[in-house]
Design a protein around this motif. Structure first.
Motif, PDB file in Angstrom:
ATOM      1  N   PHE A 119       9.160  -0.708   6.899  1.00 13.19           N
ATOM      2  CA  PHE A 119       8.447   0.120   5.931  1.00 13.19           C
ATOM      3  C   PHE A 119       9.434   1.095   5.304  1.00 13.19           C
ATOM      4  O   PHE A 119      10.189   1.765   6.018  1.00 13.19           O
ATOM      5  CB  PHE A 119       7.340   0.910   6.636  1.00 13.19           C
ATOM      6  N   ARG A 253      -0.524   0.518   8.780  1.00 13.57           N
ATOM      7  CA  ARG A 253      -1.766   0.820   8.051  1.00 13.57           C
ATOM      8  C   ARG A 253      -2.091   2.310   8.151  1.00 13.57           C
ATOM      9  O   ARG A 253      -2.486   2.935   7.158  1.00 13.57           O
ATOM     10  CB  ARG A 253      -2.926  -0.013   8.603  1.00 13.57           C
ATOM     11  N   ILE A 256       0.330   4.304   5.944  1.00 13.02           N
ATOM     12  CA  ILE A 256      -0.023   4.193   4.527  1.00 13.02           C
ATOM     13  C   ILE A 256      -1.208   5.101   4.216  1.00 13.02           C
ATOM     14  O   ILE A 256      -1.228   5.782   3.179  1.00 13.02           O
ATOM     15  CB  ILE A 256      -0.331   2.728   4.163  1.00 13.02           C
ATOM     16  N   GLY A 306       3.822  -1.525  -4.602  1.00 13.50           N
ATOM     17  CA  GLY A 306       3.070  -0.919  -3.515  1.00 13.50           C
ATOM     18  C   GLY A 306       3.936  -0.101  -2.576  1.00 13.50           C
ATOM     19  O   GLY A 306       5.169  -0.208  -2.553  1.00 13.50           O
ATOM     20  N   LEU A 343       3.559  -5.638   6.742  1.00 14.79           N
ATOM     21  CA  LEU A 343       2.904  -4.844   5.706  1.00 14.79           C
ATOM     22  C   LEU A 343       1.547  -5.440   5.346  1.00 14.79           C
ATOM     23  O   LEU A 343       1.376  -6.666   5.331  1.00 14.79           O
ATOM     24  CB  LEU A 343       3.769  -4.791   4.447  1.00 14.79           C
ATOM     25  N   ARG A 349      -1.793  -1.417  -0.517  1.00 16.89           N
ATOM     26  CA  ARG A 349      -0.624  -0.533  -0.598  1.00 16.89           C
ATOM     27  C   ARG A 349      -0.429   0.093  -1.976  1.00 16.89           C
ATOM     28  O   ARG A 349       0.524   0.826  -2.193  1.00 16.89           O
ATOM     29  CB  ARG A 349       0.637  -1.321  -0.224  1.00 16.89           C
TER      30      ARG A 349
END
Length: 352
Positions: A119, A253, A256, A306, A343, A349
């Motif tokens: 990430f 998750r 994000i 994203g 991801l 995203r």
């Protein structure tokens, strides 16, 4: 023919007993309450004391996003990106936030564990040269003939040779003065050097806080002068990634979600970060966060691809720029360093 009262009563009684037995059977055979699953313990390392850049992680924690993914996340502070990478390599930490360019160099060492980033938090590197316009520096080309203060362990200076060559600046024309990180901004503020290397969201904000007028500061961001590098990224221990892929996906998750909250509620994010700092200033951290959102978190690339992802072609170019001053034993590819398998899909995203 009518049934006698006794026979009728016996039939009714038998029916009631049968119904009661059926009801009891149904109760005793109902599914048992699901067992409470213990959350997965996760150890996360920051590569430096927290500041506004940690706000997505902080908000993911205080908002219960990690918990809702079945994760119990605890954090620790490493001394630098190299130390944070080493902790993940040893298995002392499961995840860490590190400079992805340090990870690229680390992976080239003999026998290095196959640690990957999963990430990207900083879509653009925060590397910058921060200068005083009153010292005659308004653009990168003005740095020739000047003195550049470089703190020990500074990450920005490692890509300076590539940036200088890309912009036609003679490296020998810029004098480097080695300084302590603790006095980097005070030395520039006092005029003992013409410019310093550092992070735009840290040094520039610190200097304004020290009383240097905004219109006297020149913040020369590497990204504005052709530097392709990404910035800070989340890395994961490969053993955890193989054994518990769903935990890695859940962590991302939640992160994000925390990033969406930081962008939507920067004031709240600054409050939560300052509550975890020793002597932090809400005004400073809020200014840092606004800078990060504008320059590093929400870029045109992020709006297309994203949160958290990379552009493979750009990543390859960034490795080439590192190679201008770093001799790889074996040049890695983007896929060697970054794994996008954990991801969420793009729709989960996108920045609204």
């Amino acid at each position: 023919m009518r049934a006698s009262p006794t026979i009728a009563n016996n039939c009714i009684l038998a029916s009631l007993i049968g119904l009661l037995a059926f009801a009891c059977f149904g109760f005793t055979q109902s599914p048992a309450a699901p067992e409470t699953r213990q959350p997965i313990a996760i150890q996360f390392s920051f590569d430096r004391p927290i500041d506004a850049s940690a706000s997505p992680f902080v908000l993911a924690s205080v908002s219960g996003l990690f918990g809702s993914e079945g994760l119990a996340v605890t954090t620790n502070i490493a001394s630098a990106s190299k130390d944070a990478i080493a902790r993940v390599a040893r298995g002392d930490s499961d995840f860490a936030l590190v400079d992805i360019n340090e990870l690229i160099r680390f992976r080239d060492s003999t026998g290095a564990p196959l640690i990957k980033a999963v990430f990207v938090l900083f879509n653009k590197t925060p590397y910058a040269i921060i200068a005083r316009q009153s010292r005659g520096i308004r653009a990168l080309s003005d740095i020739e003939g000047k003195t550049l203060g470089v703190a020990e362990g500074d990450l920005a200076i490692r890509l300076w040779p590539a940036l200088a060559r890309q912009n036609g600046i003679k490296l020998a024309s810029v004098k480097q003065s080695k300084i302590s990180a603790a006095v980097r901004e005070p030395i520039l503020s006092a005029g003992q050097v013409d410019a310093i290397t550092g992070f735009s969201y840290l040094s520039a904000v610190n200097l304004r806080d020290r009383g240097v007028p905004s219109d006297d500061l020149a913040v020369l961001r590497y990204a504005d002068y052709g530097c392709e590098a990404y910035g800070f990224a989340v890395i994961v221990n490969p053993v955890l990634a193989a054994a518990r892929p769903e935990a890695v996906k859940g962590f991302l998750r939640a992160l994000i979600g925390g990033m969406h909250l930081a962008i939507k509620e920067p004031g709240r994010a600054a409050d939560e970060v300052v509550n975890r700092m020793d002597g932090g200033s809400r005004d400073l951290e809020l200014e840092r966060l606004h800078t990060l959102i504008r320059e590093n978190f929400v870029t045109a690339e992020v709006q297309r691809n994203g949160i958290g992802a990379i552009d493979p072609a750009r990543f390859e170019r960034s490795i080439d720029q590192i190679a201008e001053d770093f001799k790889f034993q074996k040049r890695p590819s983007a896929a060697d360093i970054f794994d996008n398998a954990f991801l969420p899909p793009l729709r989960g995203r996108l920045i609204n």
